[in-house]
Design an enzyme around this catalytic site. Structure first.
Site, PDB file in Angstrom:
ATOM      1  N   ASN A   5      67.128  67.695  24.314  1.00 26.28           N
ATOM      2  CA  ASN A   5      67.019  66.234  24.311  1.00 26.28           C
ATOM      3  C   ASN A   5      65.538  65.901  24.452  1.00 26.28           C
ATOM      4  O   ASN A   5      64.976  66.022  25.532  1.00 26.28           O
ATOM      5  CB  ASN A   5      67.839  65.672  25.487  1.00 26.28           C
ATOM      6  CG  ASN A   5      67.627  64.190  25.695  1.00 26.28           C
ATOM      7  OD1 ASN A   5      67.064  63.506  24.844  1.00 26.28           O
ATOM      8  ND2 ASN A   5      68.099  63.683  26.832  1.00 26.28           N
ATOM      9  N   LYS A  64      64.071  63.093  24.232  1.00 24.38           N
ATOM     10  CA  LYS A  64      63.793  61.777  24.834  1.00 24.38           C
ATOM     11  C   LYS A  64      62.731  61.038  24.007  1.00 24.38           C
ATOM     12  O   LYS A  64      62.714  61.166  22.791  1.00 24.38           O
ATOM     13  CB  LYS A  64      63.395  61.947  26.298  1.00 24.38           C
ATOM     14  CG  LYS A  64      64.451  62.771  27.051  1.00 24.38           C
ATOM     15  CD  LYS A  64      64.336  62.721  28.543  1.00 24.38           C
ATOM     16  CE  LYS A  64      65.445  63.583  29.152  1.00 24.38           C
ATOM     17  NZ  LYS A  64      65.451  63.538  30.620  1.00 24.38           N
ATOM     18  N   HIS A 103      73.773  58.963  28.225  1.00 30.47           N
ATOM     19  CA  HIS A 103      72.776  59.638  29.066  1.00 30.47           C
ATOM     20  C   HIS A 103      72.441  58.745  30.265  1.00 30.47           C
ATOM     21  O   HIS A 103      72.392  57.526  30.147  1.00 30.47           O
ATOM     22  CB  HIS A 103      71.515  59.943  28.257  1.00 30.47           C
ATOM     23  CG  HIS A 103      70.575  60.835  28.985  1.00 30.47           C
ATOM     24  ND1 HIS A 103      69.719  60.369  29.949  1.00 30.47           N
ATOM     25  CD2 HIS A 103      70.401  62.181  28.934  1.00 30.47           C
ATOM     26  CE1 HIS A 103      69.040  61.392  30.443  1.00 30.47           C
ATOM     27  NE2 HIS A 103      69.433  62.501  29.849  1.00 30.47           N
ATOM     28  N   GLU A 110      69.778  57.999  31.641  1.00 28.80           N
ATOM     29  CA  GLU A 110      68.641  57.080  31.456  1.00 28.80           C
ATOM     30  C   GLU A 110      69.085  55.826  30.717  1.00 28.80           C
ATOM     31  O   GLU A 110      68.571  54.735  30.963  1.00 28.80           O
ATOM     32  CB  GLU A 110      67.503  57.813  30.727  1.00 28.80           C
ATOM     33  CG  GLU A 110      66.815  58.804  31.680  1.00 28.80           C
ATOM     34  CD  GLU A 110      66.229  60.036  31.018  1.00 28.80           C
ATOM     35  OE1 GLU A 110      66.071  60.064  29.785  1.00 28.80           O
ATOM     36  OE2 GLU A 110      65.940  61.003  31.750  1.00 28.80           O
ATOM     37  N   GLU A 137      75.447  66.150  33.979  1.00 25.12           N
ATOM     38  CA  GLU A 137      74.054  66.081  34.415  1.00 25.12           C
ATOM     39  C   GLU A 137      73.962  65.278  35.710  1.00 25.12           C
ATOM     40  O   GLU A 137      73.929  64.050  35.677  1.00 25.12           O
ATOM     41  CB  GLU A 137      73.201  65.388  33.347  1.00 25.12           C
ATOM     42  CG  GLU A 137      73.218  66.093  32.012  1.00 25.12           C
ATOM     43  CD  GLU A 137      72.006  65.709  31.173  1.00 25.12           C
ATOM     44  OE1 GLU A 137      71.261  66.623  30.781  1.00 25.12           O
ATOM     45  OE2 GLU A 137      71.783  64.514  30.927  1.00 25.12           O
ATOM     46  N   GLY A 155      64.885  65.872  35.389  1.00 21.78           N
ATOM     47  CA  GLY A 155      63.442  65.669  35.400  1.00 21.78           C
ATOM     48  C   GLY A 155      62.803  65.801  36.775  1.00 21.78           C
ATOM     49  O   GLY A 155      61.643  65.441  36.961  1.00 21.78           O
ATOM     50  N   SER A 211      66.937  69.754  34.849  1.00 18.52           N
ATOM     51  CA  SER A 211      65.911  70.725  35.226  1.00 18.52           C
ATOM     52  C   SER A 211      66.261  72.161  34.827  1.00 18.52           C
ATOM     53  O   SER A 211      65.940  73.106  35.545  1.00 18.52           O
ATOM     54  CB  SER A 211      65.598  70.626  36.721  1.00 18.52           C
ATOM     55  OG  SER A 211      65.075  69.337  37.035  1.00 18.52           O
TER      56      SER A 211
HETATM   57  P1  PGA Z   1      65.484  67.680  32.170  1.00 19.78           P
HETATM   58  O1  PGA Z   1      66.379  66.577  31.407  1.00 19.78           O
HETATM   59  O2  PGA Z   1      65.871  69.014  31.592  1.00 19.78           O
HETATM   60  O3  PGA Z   1      64.077  67.304  31.840  1.00 19.78           O
HETATM   61  O4  PGA Z   1      65.818  67.586  33.619  1.00 19.78           O
HETATM   62  C1  PGA Z   1      67.702  66.842  31.086  1.00 19.78           C
HETATM   63  C2  PGA Z   1      68.314  65.647  30.388  1.00 19.78           C
HETATM   64  O5  PGA Z   1      67.986  64.514  30.753  1.00 19.78           O
HETATM   65  O6  PGA Z   1      69.128  65.799  29.459  1.00 19.78           O
END
Ligand code: PGA
Length: 252
Positions: free
Chosen positions: A12, A14, A98, A100, A170, A176, A216
């Site tokens: 992903n 982003k 997601h 976010e 997640e 993140g 992460s």
């Molecule tokens: P990250 O993000 O691996 O940077 O923690 C995962 C995601 O948001 O899908």
């Protein structure tokens, strides 16, 4: 090890990568993951880079996904992108729900449900994201939250729909932050998610649904997740932005 579900590792990206940067990344990634038949590899660039990445991926074993979609087929919806446009750009997957999007854009389970429905109707496989926040976890609500996200996000889904979806668990506090869940804890929640899925699309179908862990994930910790019986891959954010780290995750 008795697992028949084919693993799926998705990147992903982003809101990162211009078109030249995106093409450069997949051109580096292609030889690194070539010939890996036992794992499905998908990249999810921003909308602007989708068609250029599609062209760069021609003849490779890497699939293409988008990061979001709107559920209407077309219309006066400034700024939105429809399923037909994603098909046109070469997508076979699309992330929905997601955290976010839930956090910054007010996405609800009902919206996630409409988006996933529109994708399925168009023949694109949704990667449906669920997960609890730190507050919810600390309040002992993890089970309640993921259960209601599954039921809400997949409301009205048939067993045939269930055969074409991927779920990404997640935990929001792990995204993140560098603080991943432990493999055992992710496995426990994912087992619960699978049991909830059984109530929606039937037990045999639920046993076949691929459920990723996300939050992460990096080359150093991917093995801890993949060795768990319920975890069928990963949704990778930060570590998918460099070809070598993403390839190391795919190869794990
Ligand atoms: P990250 O993000 O691996 O940077 O923690 C995962 C995601 O948001 O899908």
């Amino acid at each position: 090890m008795g697992k028949t579900r084919r693993r799926i590792i998705a990147g992903n990206w982003k809101m990162y990568k211009t078109i030249p940067e995106a093409v450069d990344l997949v051109n580096k990634l292609k030889p690194l993951v070539a010939g890996m038949a036992d794992v499905e590899v998908v990249v999810c660039p921003p909308f602007t880079a989708l068609s250029a990445v599609r062209d760069a991926l021609q003849g490779s074993n890497i699939g293409l996904g988008a990061q979001d979609v709107f559920w209407e087929a077309e219309g006066a919806y400034t700024g939105e992108v429809a399923v037909g446009m994603l098909k046109d750009a070469g997508c076979t997957y699309c992330i929905v729900g997601h955290s976010e999007r839930r956090k910054y854009f007010g996405e609800t389970d009902e919206m996630v449900n409409k988006k996933a429905r529109a994708l399925l109707d168009a023949g694109i496989k949704p990667i449906i994201c669920i997960g609890e926040t730190l507050e919810e976890r600390e309040a002992g609500k993890t089970e309640e939250v993921v259960t209601s996200q599954v039921k809400g996000g997949l409301a009205g889904f048939s067993p045939a729909d269930g055969e074409r979806i991927v779920i990404a668990y997640e935990p929001v506090w792990a995204i993140g932050t560098g603080h991943s869940a432990t493999g055992g804890e992710a496995n426990r929640v994912i087992r619960l998610i699978r049991d909830t899925l059984a109530g929606v699309v039937s037990k045999p179908v639920a046993e076949g649904i691929r459920i990723q862990y996300g939050g992460s994930v990096k080359p150093e910790n991917i093995a801890e997740f993949l060795e768990q019986p319920e975890i069928d891959g990963a949704l990778v954010g930060g570590a998918s932005l460099k070809a070598d780290s993403f390839a190391r995750i795919v190869k794990a």
